[in-house]
Design a protein around this motif. Structure first.
Motif, PDB file in Angstrom:
ATOM      1  N   TYR A   3       9.974   0.114   5.335  1.00 17.34           N
ATOM      2  CA  TYR A   3      10.110  -1.194   4.967  1.00 17.34           C
ATOM      3  C   TYR A   3      10.390  -2.220   5.950  1.00 17.34           C
ATOM      4  CZ  TYR A   3      11.218  -5.332   2.407  1.00 17.34           C
ATOM      5  OH  TYR A   3      11.196  -6.599   2.324  1.00 17.34           O
ATOM      6  N   LEU A   7       4.548  -7.467   5.011  1.00 17.09           N
ATOM      7  CA  LEU A   7       3.598  -6.309   4.462  1.00 17.09           C
ATOM      8  C   LEU A   7       2.248  -6.207   5.592  1.00 17.09           C
ATOM      9  CD1 LEU A   7       3.691  -6.891   0.851  1.00 17.09           C
ATOM     10  CD2 LEU A   7       4.979  -5.050   2.205  1.00 17.09           C
ATOM     11  N   PRO A  82      -0.828  -6.387  -2.708  1.00 14.77           N
ATOM     12  CA  PRO A  82       0.528  -5.872  -3.279  1.00 14.77           C
ATOM     13  C   PRO A  82       0.693  -5.548  -4.924  1.00 14.77           C
ATOM     14  CG  PRO A  82       0.433  -7.418  -1.727  1.00 14.77           C
ATOM     15  CD  PRO A  82      -0.929  -7.336  -2.187  1.00 14.77           C
ATOM     16  N   CYS A 117      -0.634  -1.594  -2.483  1.00 17.60           N
ATOM     17  CA  CYS A 117       0.694  -1.358  -1.721  1.00 17.60           C
ATOM     18  C   CYS A 117       1.938  -1.554  -2.627  1.00 17.60           C
ATOM     19  CB  CYS A 117       0.822  -1.913  -0.349  1.00 17.60           C
ATOM     20  SG  CYS A 117       1.054  -3.708  -0.438  1.00 17.60           S
ATOM     21  N   VAL A 119       6.450  -1.857  -2.560  1.00 14.84           N
ATOM     22  CA  VAL A 119       7.625  -1.597  -1.697  1.00 14.84           C
ATOM     23  C   VAL A 119       8.358  -0.585  -2.722  1.00 14.84           C
ATOM     24  CG1 VAL A 119       9.733  -2.704  -1.156  1.00 14.84           C
ATOM     25  CG2 VAL A 119       7.550  -3.994  -0.668  1.00 14.84           C
ATOM     26  N   ILE A 130       7.267   1.082   2.232  1.00 19.41           N
ATOM     27  CA  ILE A 130       6.015   0.711   1.740  1.00 19.41           C
ATOM     28  C   ILE A 130       4.990   1.682   1.450  1.00 19.41           C
ATOM     29  CG2 ILE A 130       4.100  -1.117   2.050  1.00 19.41           C
ATOM     30  CD1 ILE A 130       6.148  -2.629   4.227  1.00 19.41           C
TER      31      ILE A 130
END
Length: 138
Positions: A3, A7, A82, A117, A119, A130
């Protein structure tokens, strides 16, 4: 990927790692060509993308994804979108994703050449990883 808050920086780090490992489809070095006709892999990402065949066929990897979309951006090819908190809640019924949820990520809408993507959090709710996924080729 481990992480990090940015991003986009995580995506670029992953792209560098995949490129350096050679973990992508190299159209000019394919196994179908005789050994003497295979070209060596490029020495940089920039050189890779200068190749017209690569521009047409891609690499069938994260190298085909160039940037992370922001919350107000329209999804477009060669980007990663995301997963939102609203999607997480609506589709999986949780507030925070963990590694245990990855097996269920097929519920998140996606399109070819647009990655996703998310988290991933640990048991205490802290961000740890990620996860990037999607399809950039056949």
């Amino acid at each position: 990927m481990p992480y990090q808050e940015d991003l986009g920086a995580a995506l670029q780090q992953l792209r560098r790692e995949v490129f350096e490992a050679g973990d992508y489809y190299w159209v000019n070095g394919g196994d179908r060509r005789p050994e003497e006709e295979r070209e060596p892999r490029p020495r940089s990402l920039e050189a890779l993308w200068e190749d017209e065949l690569v521009q047409e066929t891609g690499t069938h990897s994260i190298l085909d994804i160039f940037h992370v979309l922001g919350p107000d951006d329209t999804p477009d090819y060669n980007a990663v979108e995301p997963v939102t908190a609203a999607e997480t809640q609506e589709l999986l019924g949780v507030d925070r994703l963990t590694r245990a949820h990855v097996k269920d990520f097929d519920v998140f809408p996606r399109s070819r050449c647009i990655g996703r993507c998310a988290v991933l959090h640990d048991d205490a709710g802290d961000p740890r990883e990620i996860c990037f996924w999607g399809h950039s080729g056949d």
